[in-house]
Write a protein that holds these residues in place. Structure first.
Motif, mmCIF file in Angstrom:
data_model
loop_
_atom_site.group_PDB
_atom_site.id
_atom_site.type_symbol
_atom_site.label_atom_id
_atom_site.label_comp_id
_atom_site.label_asym_id
_atom_site.label_seq_id
_atom_site.Cartn_x
_atom_site.Cartn_y
_atom_site.Cartn_z
ATOM 1 N N CYS A 180 0.840 -1.192 0.000
ATOM 2 C CA CYS A 180 0.000 0.000 0.000
ATOM 3 C C CYS A 180 0.878 1.246 0.000
ATOM 4 O O CYS A 180 2.100 1.152 0.115
ATOM 5 C CB CYS A 180 -0.923 0.018 1.225
ATOM 6 N N ALA A 181 0.235 2.393 -0.069
ATOM 7 C CA ALA A 181 0.944 3.665 0.081
ATOM 8 C C ALA A 181 1.317 3.844 1.551
ATOM 9 O O ALA A 181 0.578 3.421 2.444
ATOM 10 C CB ALA A 181 0.057 4.818 -0.383
ATOM 11 N N SER A 182 2.445 4.462 1.814
ATOM 12 C CA SER A 182 2.918 4.681 3.186
ATOM 13 C C SER A 182 1.907 5.422 4.048
ATOM 14 O O SER A 182 1.767 5.135 5.237
ATOM 15 C CB SER A 182 4.232 5.457 3.183
ATOM 16 N N ASP A 183 1.183 6.385 3.458
ATOM 17 C CA ASP A 183 0.248 7.180 4.256
ATOM 18 C C ASP A 183 -1.017 6.423 4.661
ATOM 19 O O ASP A 183 -1.870 6.952 5.368
ATOM 20 C CB ASP A 183 -0.087 8.498 3.560
ATOM 21 N N GLU A 184 -1.147 5.168 4.247
ATOM 22 C CA GLU A 184 -2.276 4.343 4.682
ATOM 23 C C GLU A 184 -2.009 3.654 6.023
ATOM 24 O O GLU A 184 -2.906 3.044 6.599
ATOM 25 C CB GLU A 184 -2.604 3.283 3.630
ATOM 26 N N VAL A 185 -0.782 3.756 6.516
ATOM 27 C CA VAL A 185 -0.398 3.095 7.765
ATOM 28 C C VAL A 185 -0.012 4.181 8.771
ATOM 29 O O VAL A 185 1.053 4.784 8.661
ATOM 30 C CB VAL A 185 0.788 2.120 7.553
ATOM 31 N N HIS A 186 -0.896 4.418 9.752
ATOM 32 C CA HIS A 186 -0.709 5.497 10.719
ATOM 33 C C HIS A 186 -0.168 4.963 12.044
ATOM 34 O O HIS A 186 -0.512 3.857 12.468
ATOM 35 C CB HIS A 186 -2.037 6.219 10.970
ATOM 36 N N GLU A 187 0.652 5.760 12.682
ATOM 37 C CA GLU A 187 1.238 5.421 13.984
ATOM 38 C C GLU A 187 0.150 4.964 14.961
ATOM 39 O O GLU A 187 -0.783 5.698 15.254
ATOM 40 C CB GLU A 187 1.972 6.641 14.557
ATOM 41 N N GLY A 188 0.254 3.726 15.433
ATOM 42 C CA GLY A 188 -0.689 3.194 16.409
ATOM 43 C C GLY A 188 -2.096 2.990 15.904
ATOM 44 O O GLY A 188 -2.996 2.655 16.668
ATOM 45 N N GLY A 189 -2.308 3.187 14.612
ATOM 46 C CA GLY A 189 -3.649 3.058 14.043
ATOM 47 C C GLY A 189 -3.897 1.671 13.486
ATOM 48 O O GLY A 189 -3.154 0.718 13.745
ATOM 49 N N ASN A 190 -4.952 1.577 12.701
ATOM 50 C CA ASN A 190 -5.285 0.295 12.089
ATOM 51 C C ASN A 190 -4.175 -0.176 11.174
ATOM 52 O O ASN A 190 -3.488 0.624 10.543
ATOM 53 C CB ASN A 190 -6.583 0.399 11.288
ATOM 54 N N PHE B 255 -5.406 -4.206 15.321
ATOM 55 C CA PHE B 255 -4.431 -5.084 15.975
ATOM 56 C C PHE B 255 -3.973 -4.578 17.334
ATOM 57 O O PHE B 255 -3.601 -5.367 18.190
ATOM 58 C CB PHE B 255 -3.199 -5.266 15.073
ATOM 59 N N PHE B 256 -3.962 -3.251 17.543
ATOM 60 C CA PHE B 256 -3.480 -2.699 18.805
ATOM 61 C C PHE B 256 -4.549 -2.799 19.884
ATOM 62 O O PHE B 256 -5.736 -2.621 19.612
ATOM 63 C CB PHE B 256 -3.089 -1.230 18.632
ATOM 64 N N GLU B 257 -4.112 -3.065 21.131
ATOM 65 C CA GLU B 257 -5.035 -3.002 22.259
ATOM 66 C C GLU B 257 -5.289 -1.529 22.573
ATOM 67 O O GLU B 257 -4.699 -0.646 21.938
ATOM 68 C CB GLU B 257 -4.516 -3.811 23.452
ATOM 69 N N SER B 258 -6.166 -1.238 23.528
ATOM 70 C CA SER B 258 -6.664 0.125 23.727
ATOM 71 C C SER B 258 -5.595 1.170 24.028
ATOM 72 O O SER B 258 -5.737 2.320 23.636
ATOM 73 C CB SER B 258 -7.735 0.148 24.819
ATOM 74 N N SER B 259 -4.496 0.808 24.702
ATOM 75 C CA SER B 259 -3.462 1.801 25.000
ATOM 76 C C SER B 259 -2.551 2.074 23.799
ATOM 77 O O SER B 259 -1.824 3.048 23.779
ATOM 78 C CB SER B 259 -2.594 1.333 26.179
ATOM 79 N N GLY B 260 -2.563 1.171 22.816
ATOM 80 C CA GLY B 260 -1.702 1.304 21.650
ATOM 81 C C GLY B 260 -0.280 0.835 21.886
ATOM 82 O O GLY B 260 0.575 0.984 21.019
ATOM 83 N N ALA B 261 -0.021 0.251 23.051
ATOM 84 C CA ALA B 261 1.334 -0.197 23.379
ATOM 85 C C ALA B 261 1.655 -1.592 22.857
ATOM 86 O O ALA B 261 2.818 -1.926 22.652
ATOM 87 C CB ALA B 261 1.551 -0.164 24.897
ATOM 88 N N TYR B 262 0.637 -2.418 22.665
ATOM 89 C CA TYR B 262 0.839 -3.814 22.266
ATOM 90 C C TYR B 262 -0.119 -4.217 21.160
ATOM 91 O O TYR B 262 -1.213 -3.678 21.034
ATOM 92 C CB TYR B 262 0.586 -4.759 23.457
ATOM 93 N N LEU B 263 0.296 -5.213 20.385
ATOM 94 C CA LEU B 263 -0.604 -5.910 19.487
ATOM 95 C C LEU B 263 -1.300 -6.951 20.345
ATOM 96 O O LEU B 263 -0.690 -7.551 21.238
ATOM 97 C CB LEU B 263 0.174 -6.587 18.358
ATOM 98 N N MET B 264 -2.585 -7.221 20.082
ATOM 99 C CA MET B 264 -3.327 -8.122 20.951
ATOM 100 C C MET B 264 -4.181 -9.093 20.152
ATOM 101 O O MET B 264 -4.860 -8.707 19.205
ATOM 102 C CB MET B 264 -4.223 -7.325 21.886
ATOM 103 N N CYS B 265 -4.146 -10.360 20.540
ATOM 104 C CA CYS B 265 -5.012 -11.369 19.932
ATOM 105 C C CYS B 265 -6.428 -11.152 20.446
ATOM 106 O O CYS B 265 -6.658 -11.123 21.662
ATOM 107 C CB CYS B 265 -4.526 -12.769 20.290
#
Length: 119
Positions: A5-15, A60-70
């Motif tokens: 994808c384009a780089s701008d489709e991936v945001h810090e801590g976002g989807n 993929f991120f849990e609510s704090s954005g610190a971890y990826l979570m299953c």
């Protein structure tokens, strides 16, 4: 290198962005997220039980954005490495996918286990 994808489709801590792969000869999904300014790539398969992690597509991120979570069992993974940080994954890791950003595009590199999707 295979474009995602384009780089701008991936945001810090976002989807994250999902993309089709073949892992060990089976249809699977890879994903990328941005963490600490760097795009990271993983196979979308929990180390605890081989199921997809995301709560909803790309979440993929849990609510704090610190971890990826299953989403199923709550296993936590460090976004920079994919290593288990807690929960039932106990010492496991997500399988990494080599990704690189070039000219505002994100690409992934196949390896011996993770190959381009068959279909």
């Amino acid at each position: 290198m295979i474009p995602i994808c384009a780089s701008d489709e991936v945001h810090e801590g976002g989807n994250g962005v999902r993309f089709p792969v073949t892992a060990g000869g089976e249809d699977a999904v890879g994903f990328i997220v941005r963490h600490q300014g760097v795009v990271r790539g993983f196979l979308n398969r929990c180390a605890h039980v081989p199921i997809e992690l995301d709560w909803n597509p790309g979440v993929f991120f849990e609510s704090s954005g610190a971890y990826l979570m299953c989403s199923t069992h709550g296993a936590l993974y460090i976004p920079s490495t994919g290593k288990c940080a807690g929960g039932p994954c106990r010492g496991g890791s997500l399988r990494t996918i080599t990704v690189i950003e070039i000219d505002n595009q994100v690409f992934w590199q196949p390896d011996d286990y993770i190959r381009p999707a068959l279909a």
